[in-house]
Scaffold this motif. Sequence first.
Motif, PDB file in Angstrom:
ATOM      1  N   GLU A  19       0.817  -1.216   0.000  1.00 19.00           N
ATOM      2  CA  GLU A  19       0.000   0.000   0.000  1.00 19.00           C
ATOM      3  C   GLU A  19       0.855   1.271   0.000  1.00 19.00           C
ATOM      4  OE1 GLU A  19      -3.054  -0.230   2.975  1.00 19.00           O
ATOM      5  OE2 GLU A  19      -3.978  -1.978   2.056  1.00 19.00           O
TER       6      GLU A  19
ATOM      7  N   GLU B 187       1.943   4.666  -1.684  1.00 17.08           N
ATOM      8  CA  GLU B 187       1.272   5.617  -2.559  1.00 17.08           C
ATOM      9  C   GLU B 187       1.756   5.381  -3.993  1.00 17.08           C
ATOM     10  OE1 GLU B 187       1.210  10.430  -3.233  1.00 17.08           O
ATOM     11  OE2 GLU B 187       1.479   9.669  -1.182  1.00 17.08           O
ATOM     12  N   THR B 188       0.808   5.215  -4.899  1.00 17.40           N
ATOM     13  CA  THR B 188       1.141   4.797  -6.262  1.00 17.40           C
ATOM     14  C   THR B 188       2.152   5.729  -6.932  1.00 17.40           C
ATOM     15  OG1 THR B 188      -1.047   3.794  -6.488  1.00 17.40           O
ATOM     16  CG2 THR B 188       0.174   4.219  -8.515  1.00 17.40           C
TER      17      THR B 188
ATOM     18  N   SER C 114      -5.264  -1.626  -3.188  1.00 15.21           N
ATOM     19  CA  SER C 114      -5.053  -0.284  -2.636  1.00 15.21           C
ATOM     20  C   SER C 114      -3.603   0.123  -2.833  1.00 15.21           C
ATOM     21  CB  SER C 114      -5.375  -0.257  -1.135  1.00 15.21           C
ATOM     22  OG  SER C 114      -6.727  -0.578  -0.902  1.00 15.21           O
ATOM     23  N   GLY C 115      -3.389   1.288  -3.479  1.00 17.10           N
ATOM     24  CA  GLY C 115      -2.037   1.758  -3.695  1.00 17.10           C
ATOM     25  C   GLY C 115      -1.238   0.765  -4.517  1.00 17.10           C
TER      26      GLY C 115
ATOM     27  N   THR D 299       2.064  -2.218  -4.356  1.00 15.21           N
ATOM     28  CA  THR D 299       2.962  -3.037  -3.549  1.00 15.21           C
ATOM     29  C   THR D 299       4.302  -3.122  -4.265  1.00 15.21           C
ATOM     30  OG1 THR D 299       1.200  -4.376  -2.560  1.00 15.21           O
ATOM     31  CG2 THR D 299       3.404  -5.327  -2.592  1.00 15.21           C
TER      32      THR D 299
ATOM     33  N   THR E 205       9.574   5.978  -0.372  1.00 12.66           N
ATOM     34  CA  THR E 205       8.332   5.461   0.221  1.00 12.66           C
ATOM     35  C   THR E 205       8.102   5.915   1.658  1.00 12.66           C
ATOM     36  OG1 THR E 205       9.315   3.429   1.141  1.00 12.66           O
ATOM     37  CG2 THR E 205       8.619   3.383  -1.181  1.00 12.66           C
TER      38      THR E 205
END
Length: 542
Positions: free
Chosen positions: A418, A420-421, A490-491, A493, A533
């Motif tokens: 998760e 943030e992309t 979500s987001g 990995t 990250t």
Amino acid sequence: MIRTVETKPYDDQKPGTSGLRKKVPVFQQPNYVENFIQSVFDSLEGFQGKELVIGGDGRYFNREVVQIAIAMAAANGFGSVIVGRGGILSTPAASNIIRKYNAFGGLVLSASHNPGGPHEDFGIKYNIGNGGPAPEKITDAIFARTKAIASYKIADIDAIDIDRIGEFDAGGMKVKIIDPVADYAELMESLFDFDAIRANFKYGFRMAFDAMHAVTGPYAKEILELRLGAPKGTARNFKPLPDFGGHHPDPNLVHAKHLYDEMMGPDAPDFGAASDGDGDRNLIIGKGIFVTPSDSLAILAANAHLAPGYAKGLKGIARSMPTSGAADRVAEKLGIGMYETPTGWKFFGNLLDAGMATICGEESAGTGSDHVREKDGLWAVLLWLNILAIRGESAKQIVEEHWATYGRNYYSRHDYEEVETARANALMDALRGKLGSLPGTSVGDLKIAAADDFQYDDPVDGSVSKNQGIRVMFEGGSRVVFRLSGTGTSGATLRVYIERYEPKDGNLGLETQSALADLIAAAETLAGIHAHTGRNKPTVIT
């Protein structure tokens, strides 16, 4: 009566490596499920009057989507559908059903190893007639259709009683509700020496199989306890639950720590195993030893001839690029082909169909063979049981003998979940930007021999898949791989794969993270994981 319903596109229905996965509330939006299923049907040709397989892992929202899929299949012209009782079919069992009954394809309702529940994950993917996941040309067409869809077709029919085996009518289309386990169990019995495994249990062999309240529960109960005679209680958490009992159905050392702790204890069973939400992944733990998925693939390939279904030998082995090179050494010794593909089981399908590979595997705990076109968790467990019964040795002995023969690939995966992309993409973009300047430089005491962004040229159909993971290879055979996963909801990995090869005459008994310490530090230096990250450590280490 067939209704044509006007709708508007959603812009987030791009299938990933294993179909479309989102949170349940996303799927519950008006027409969201219908849009995607209609887009699947609109991207296919020649299915009029043919058969469609429908089933899933029993997670929350599974039963509702089964009913929608039946009604839409009837409206779009399928001649019949096969549905697992209760809407249940493990992913490998669905693949088997498609192949055994020559179905046109199938809708597999699953988010695999992701958590389930009203606010957790759901998924839909389409499998083609060979039983495997749709190739990229089809998923690309599906996504393109989702962006332009203006209507869908659905039959006004009563809900089908999916809990009762039998045949029903759905607006002129035949609905066949089948036992979800029977055909799969029959297939397993044709591949493995059930008599030898049964005798092992009879003489006191003990195992623990954790189905994690997921789809393999009924399969394990039937095969391990009823057909193979394992003591009652061997199959644990065997009742599938919509929320997997509130747990994360991912068979790794974090989410199945209880099993690991038991297997390291003084009264451990001889063998421990687990499978995931939809039954396509496996965890293998011997008494006193965790077997990494990469090592498991290599050991299964080296010993597959001990099972009747593979007695004639293997045609080849395939592994995903991030998976360790342990299987490569087995293929070399056996004198058979070795194929390195991108992550995603669909890439193995061409090799299997062409007869170029027999056993395939991914480091993310997926292993399988040409018996179906999906990875298969219970199949891997049964092949291990077959090998253990024939060799009469412990899992630990078998693993250590394998290392003494082939050397050891110390291997670990560090997941940063998760993220943030935008941050995750920035990290990968920065890495790609310096790939050309890395060869010949050093990180600490490690000298970089090569660096690239993995590209796969399919040897069967000539298709090209680019940007499949960044590889940094060091002199001596060690490497670090960086890749963004396509299985979350979500987001992003970030997965970092770390591997060091130790020859058979080297130090084979080190603790894994210690053996990889210099490579772990190199990964941070190369990618600036903390800077990009904000993470000081991985979410999960496997």
